[in-house]
Design a protein around this motif. Structure first.
Motif, PDB file in Angstrom:
ATOM      1  N   LEU A   5     -47.814  -4.282 -30.600  1.00  0.00           N
ATOM      2  CA  LEU A   5     -47.770  -5.121 -29.404  1.00  0.00           C
ATOM      3  C   LEU A   5     -46.376  -5.058 -28.779  1.00  0.00           C
ATOM      4  O   LEU A   5     -45.370  -5.078 -29.483  1.00  0.00           O
ATOM      5  CB  LEU A   5     -48.111  -6.564 -29.757  1.00  0.00           C
ATOM      6  CG  LEU A   5     -48.468  -7.519 -28.614  1.00  0.00           C
ATOM      7  CD1 LEU A   5     -49.783  -7.106 -27.960  1.00  0.00           C
ATOM      8  CD2 LEU A   5     -48.594  -8.953 -29.133  1.00  0.00           C
ATOM      9  N   VAL A   6     -46.357  -4.998 -27.450  1.00  0.00           N
ATOM     10  CA  VAL A   6     -45.090  -5.069 -26.715  1.00  0.00           C
ATOM     11  C   VAL A   6     -44.819  -6.533 -26.397  1.00  0.00           C
ATOM     12  O   VAL A   6     -45.712  -7.246 -25.925  1.00  0.00           O
ATOM     13  CB  VAL A   6     -45.150  -4.239 -25.416  1.00  0.00           C
ATOM     14  CG1 VAL A   6     -43.801  -4.289 -24.695  1.00  0.00           C
ATOM     15  CG2 VAL A   6     -45.542  -2.789 -25.714  1.00  0.00           C
ATOM     16  N   VAL A   7     -43.600  -6.975 -26.648  1.00  0.00           N
ATOM     17  CA  VAL A   7     -43.208  -8.354 -26.379  1.00  0.00           C
ATOM     18  C   VAL A   7     -42.056  -8.348 -25.382  1.00  0.00           C
ATOM     19  O   VAL A   7     -41.031  -7.691 -25.609  1.00  0.00           O
ATOM     20  CB  VAL A   7     -42.769  -9.083 -27.666  1.00  0.00           C
ATOM     21  CG1 VAL A   7     -42.310 -10.503 -27.346  1.00  0.00           C
ATOM     22  CG2 VAL A   7     -43.896  -9.102 -28.685  1.00  0.00           C
ATOM     23  N   ARG A  20     -40.798 -17.323 -31.221  1.00  0.00           N
ATOM     24  CA  ARG A  20     -41.847 -17.704 -32.167  1.00  0.00           C
ATOM     25  C   ARG A  20     -42.951 -16.655 -32.213  1.00  0.00           C
ATOM     26  O   ARG A  20     -43.538 -16.397 -33.270  1.00  0.00           O
ATOM     27  CB  ARG A  20     -42.422 -19.075 -31.796  1.00  0.00           C
ATOM     28  CG  ARG A  20     -43.340 -19.645 -32.853  1.00  0.00           C
ATOM     29  CD  ARG A  20     -42.617 -19.866 -34.162  1.00  0.00           C
ATOM     30  NE  ARG A  20     -43.469 -20.494 -35.173  1.00  0.00           N
ATOM     31  CZ  ARG A  20     -43.524 -20.084 -36.428  1.00  0.00           C
ATOM     32  NH1 ARG A  20     -42.779 -19.058 -36.843  1.00  0.00           N
ATOM     33  NH2 ARG A  20     -44.313 -20.705 -37.290  1.00  0.00           N
ATOM     34  N   CYS A  21     -43.211 -16.040 -31.090  1.00  0.00           N
ATOM     35  CA  CYS A  21     -44.204 -14.970 -31.029  1.00  0.00           C
ATOM     36  C   CYS A  21     -43.797 -13.822 -31.954  1.00  0.00           C
ATOM     37  O   CYS A  21     -44.617 -13.315 -32.734  1.00  0.00           O
ATOM     38  CB  CYS A  21     -44.335 -14.476 -29.591  1.00  0.00           C
ATOM     39  SG  CYS A  21     -45.601 -13.227 -29.344  1.00  0.00           S
ATOM     40  N   LEU A  22     -42.537 -13.444 -31.904  1.00  0.00           N
ATOM     41  CA  LEU A  22     -42.043 -12.381 -32.772  1.00  0.00           C
ATOM     42  C   LEU A  22     -42.176 -12.759 -34.240  1.00  0.00           C
ATOM     43  O   LEU A  22     -42.563 -11.933 -35.077  1.00  0.00           O
ATOM     44  CB  LEU A  22     -40.580 -12.075 -32.441  1.00  0.00           C
ATOM     45  CG  LEU A  22     -40.317 -11.354 -31.110  1.00  0.00           C
ATOM     46  CD1 LEU A  22     -38.820 -11.370 -30.803  1.00  0.00           C
ATOM     47  CD2 LEU A  22     -40.834  -9.924 -31.148  1.00  0.00           C
ATOM     48  N   GLU A  23     -41.860 -14.005 -34.562  1.00  0.00           N
ATOM     49  CA  GLU A  23     -41.949 -14.466 -35.950  1.00  0.00           C
ATOM     50  C   GLU A  23     -43.383 -14.413 -36.465  1.00  0.00           C
ATOM     51  O   GLU A  23     -43.645 -13.952 -37.581  1.00  0.00           O
ATOM     52  CB  GLU A  23     -41.395 -15.883 -36.062  1.00  0.00           C
ATOM     53  CG  GLU A  23     -39.891 -15.968 -35.841  1.00  0.00           C
ATOM     54  CD  GLU A  23     -39.378 -17.395 -35.771  1.00  0.00           C
ATOM     55  OE1 GLU A  23     -38.153 -17.585 -35.912  1.00  0.00           O
ATOM     56  OE2 GLU A  23     -40.205 -18.323 -35.566  1.00  0.00           O
ATOM     57  N   LEU A  24     -44.312 -14.874 -35.642  1.00  0.00           N
ATOM     58  CA  LEU A  24     -45.718 -14.893 -36.063  1.00  0.00           C
ATOM     59  C   LEU A  24     -46.294 -13.484 -36.148  1.00  0.00           C
ATOM     60  O   LEU A  24     -47.090 -13.185 -37.047  1.00  0.00           O
ATOM     61  CB  LEU A  24     -46.542 -15.757 -35.115  1.00  0.00           C
ATOM     62  CG  LEU A  24     -46.238 -17.258 -35.152  1.00  0.00           C
ATOM     63  CD1 LEU A  24     -47.098 -18.009 -34.134  1.00  0.00           C
ATOM     64  CD2 LEU A  24     -46.454 -17.828 -36.555  1.00  0.00           C
ATOM     65  N   LEU A  25     -45.902 -12.623 -35.245  1.00  0.00           N
ATOM     66  CA  LEU A  25     -46.387 -11.237 -35.286  1.00  0.00           C
ATOM     67  C   LEU A  25     -45.874 -10.524 -36.534  1.00  0.00           C
ATOM     68  O   LEU A  25     -46.579  -9.712 -37.131  1.00  0.00           O
ATOM     69  CB  LEU A  25     -45.962 -10.492 -34.018  1.00  0.00           C
ATOM     70  CG  LEU A  25     -46.715 -10.891 -32.746  1.00  0.00           C
ATOM     71  CD1 LEU A  25     -46.049 -10.282 -31.525  1.00  0.00           C
ATOM     72  CD2 LEU A  25     -48.181 -10.473 -32.825  1.00  0.00           C
ATOM     73  N   ARG A  26     -44.657 -10.846 -36.933  1.00  0.00           N
ATOM     74  CA  ARG A  26     -44.128 -10.261 -38.171  1.00  0.00           C
ATOM     75  C   ARG A  26     -44.952 -10.719 -39.367  1.00  0.00           C
ATOM     76  O   ARG A  26     -45.280  -9.922 -40.253  1.00  0.00           O
ATOM     77  CB  ARG A  26     -42.662 -10.649 -38.347  1.00  0.00           C
ATOM     78  CG  ARG A  26     -42.088 -10.240 -39.707  1.00  0.00           C
ATOM     79  CD  ARG A  26     -40.586 -10.416 -39.781  1.00  0.00           C
ATOM     80  NE  ARG A  26     -39.910  -9.311 -39.109  1.00  0.00           N
ATOM     81  CZ  ARG A  26     -38.584  -9.127 -39.145  1.00  0.00           C
ATOM     82  NH1 ARG A  26     -37.821  -9.979 -39.787  1.00  0.00           N
ATOM     83  NH2 ARG A  26     -38.040  -8.097 -38.539  1.00  0.00           N
ATOM     84  N   GLU A  27     -45.299 -12.014 -39.385  1.00  0.00           N
ATOM     85  CA  GLU A  27     -46.125 -12.540 -40.475  1.00  0.00           C
ATOM     86  C   GLU A  27     -47.490 -11.859 -40.516  1.00  0.00           C
ATOM     87  O   GLU A  27     -48.073 -11.664 -41.594  1.00  0.00           O
ATOM     88  CB  GLU A  27     -46.303 -14.053 -40.324  1.00  0.00           C
ATOM     89  CG  GLU A  27     -45.035 -14.857 -40.555  1.00  0.00           C
ATOM     90  CD  GLU A  27     -45.240 -16.348 -40.338  1.00  0.00           C
ATOM     91  OE1 GLU A  27     -46.409 -16.786 -40.244  1.00  0.00           O
ATOM     92  OE2 GLU A  27     -44.236 -17.082 -40.248  1.00  0.00           O
ATOM     93  N   PHE A 174     -55.401 -11.545 -28.056  1.00  0.00           N
ATOM     94  CA  PHE A 174     -55.329 -10.185 -28.588  1.00  0.00           C
ATOM     95  C   PHE A 174     -56.163 -10.060 -29.870  1.00  0.00           C
ATOM     96  O   PHE A 174     -56.045  -9.081 -30.598  1.00  0.00           O
ATOM     97  CB  PHE A 174     -53.870  -9.816 -28.901  1.00  0.00           C
ATOM     98  CG  PHE A 174     -52.974  -9.801 -27.695  1.00  0.00           C
ATOM     99  CD1 PHE A 174     -52.886  -8.676 -26.886  1.00  0.00           C
ATOM    100  CD2 PHE A 174     -52.219 -10.919 -27.357  1.00  0.00           C
ATOM    101  CE1 PHE A 174     -52.059  -8.668 -25.766  1.00  0.00           C
ATOM    102  CE2 PHE A 174     -51.385 -10.916 -26.252  1.00  0.00           C
ATOM    103  CZ  PHE A 174     -51.305  -9.791 -25.451  1.00  0.00           C
ATOM    104  N   GLU A 175     -56.973 -11.097 -30.133  1.00  0.00           N
ATOM    105  CA  GLU A 175     -57.785 -11.171 -31.350  1.00  0.00           C
ATOM    106  C   GLU A 175     -56.908 -11.153 -32.602  1.00  0.00           C
ATOM    107  O   GLU A 175     -57.242 -10.537 -33.612  1.00  0.00           O
ATOM    108  CB  GLU A 175     -58.837 -10.048 -31.378  1.00  0.00           C
ATOM    109  CG  GLU A 175     -59.824 -10.157 -30.215  1.00  0.00           C
ATOM    110  CD  GLU A 175     -60.932  -9.118 -30.281  1.00  0.00           C
ATOM    111  OE1 GLU A 175     -60.953  -8.326 -31.239  1.00  0.00           O
ATOM    112  OE2 GLU A 175     -61.777  -9.111 -29.366  1.00  0.00           O
ATOM    113  N   LEU A 176     -55.765 -11.854 -32.496  1.00  0.00           N
ATOM    114  CA  LEU A 176     -54.846 -12.013 -33.613  1.00  0.00           C
ATOM    115  C   LEU A 176     -54.785 -13.495 -33.964  1.00  0.00           C
ATOM    116  O   LEU A 176     -54.406 -14.312 -33.121  1.00  0.00           O
ATOM    117  CB  LEU A 176     -53.442 -11.518 -33.234  1.00  0.00           C
ATOM    118  CG  LEU A 176     -53.305 -10.027 -32.895  1.00  0.00           C
ATOM    119  CD1 LEU A 176     -51.927  -9.747 -32.309  1.00  0.00           C
ATOM    120  CD2 LEU A 176     -53.544  -9.171 -34.133  1.00  0.00           C
TER     121      LEU A 176
END
Length: 198
Positions: A5-7, A20-27, A174-176
């Motif tokens: 995903l591009v942020v 927070r988006c970056l943190e959750l995507l890492r998780e 994004f179905e995440l």
């Protein structure tokens, strides 16, 4: 290809959403490609009291806003799409008109032309007619305009809970599933007599 995903983090207020988006995507194990606009750097430092460098460390790949030769500037670079959190009115206008001046807005344009998912957490209030027209233009092109409007039915106890819910709902698109959204399950009829509802 795994999930990618591009942020984008632009200069609007609300840098905490992008972080927070970056943190959750890492998780979630999603590969992230981060673009922070020049104004976004200032907003991160002003609102969060941290350096942009520390935010960049949360991403798998970081691209300079002026690097139009980056991978995410091409439609052949496969992704789930892009989220811009927050999205300034200038970034919105560039995306809506296709007159892009940075890698952030170019990447968003690529996502639209490839018919992938684009989610913009637009931050401004009140809105002018121009803002509304630009939102409509992006929506008509297939993008999703998602102002970060808090949900109070979740009875949030902190800013962090408000942010988590909003970012989780954005990632839902994004179905995440970040596992942080408090899902609506209907009114609790045991707490409210039916006579107060109808």
């Amino acid at each position: 290809m795994g999930s990618r995903l591009v942020v984008g983090i632009s200069g609007a207020s609300g840098a905490i959403y992008g972080v927070r988006c970056l943190e959750l995507l890492r998780e979630l194990g999603v590969e992230t490609h981060l673009v922070i606009s020049k104004s976004g750097v200032l907003t991160i430092e002003q609102e969060l009291g941290v350096s942009a460098a520390s935010v960049r460390k949360l991403a798998d790949h970081v691209h300079a806003p002026g690097n139009i030769g980056a991978a995410c500037a091409s439609g052949s670079f496969q992704t789930l799409g892009m989220i811009v959190a927050p999205c300034s009115m200038r970034s919105l206008a560039e995306i809506a008109t296709g007159v892009t001046s940075s890698l952030l807005t170019r990447s968003a344009e690529v996502v639209l032309k490839e018919r992938r998912r684009l989610v913009l957490l637009t931050r401004e209030t009140p809105l002018t007619n121009t803002h509304i027209k630009n939102m409509l233009a992006v929506s008509e092109m297939g993008g999703i305009v998602m102002p970060p409007v808090p949900a109070f039915y979740t009875h949030p106890k902190s800013i962090e809970e408000l942010v988590d819910h909003m970012v989780s709902r954005a990632l839902d698109l994004f179905e995440l599933d970040a596992g942080k959204a408090k899902r609506w399950t209907g009114l609790n009829m045991a707490e409210r007599p039916i006579s107060t509802i109808i």
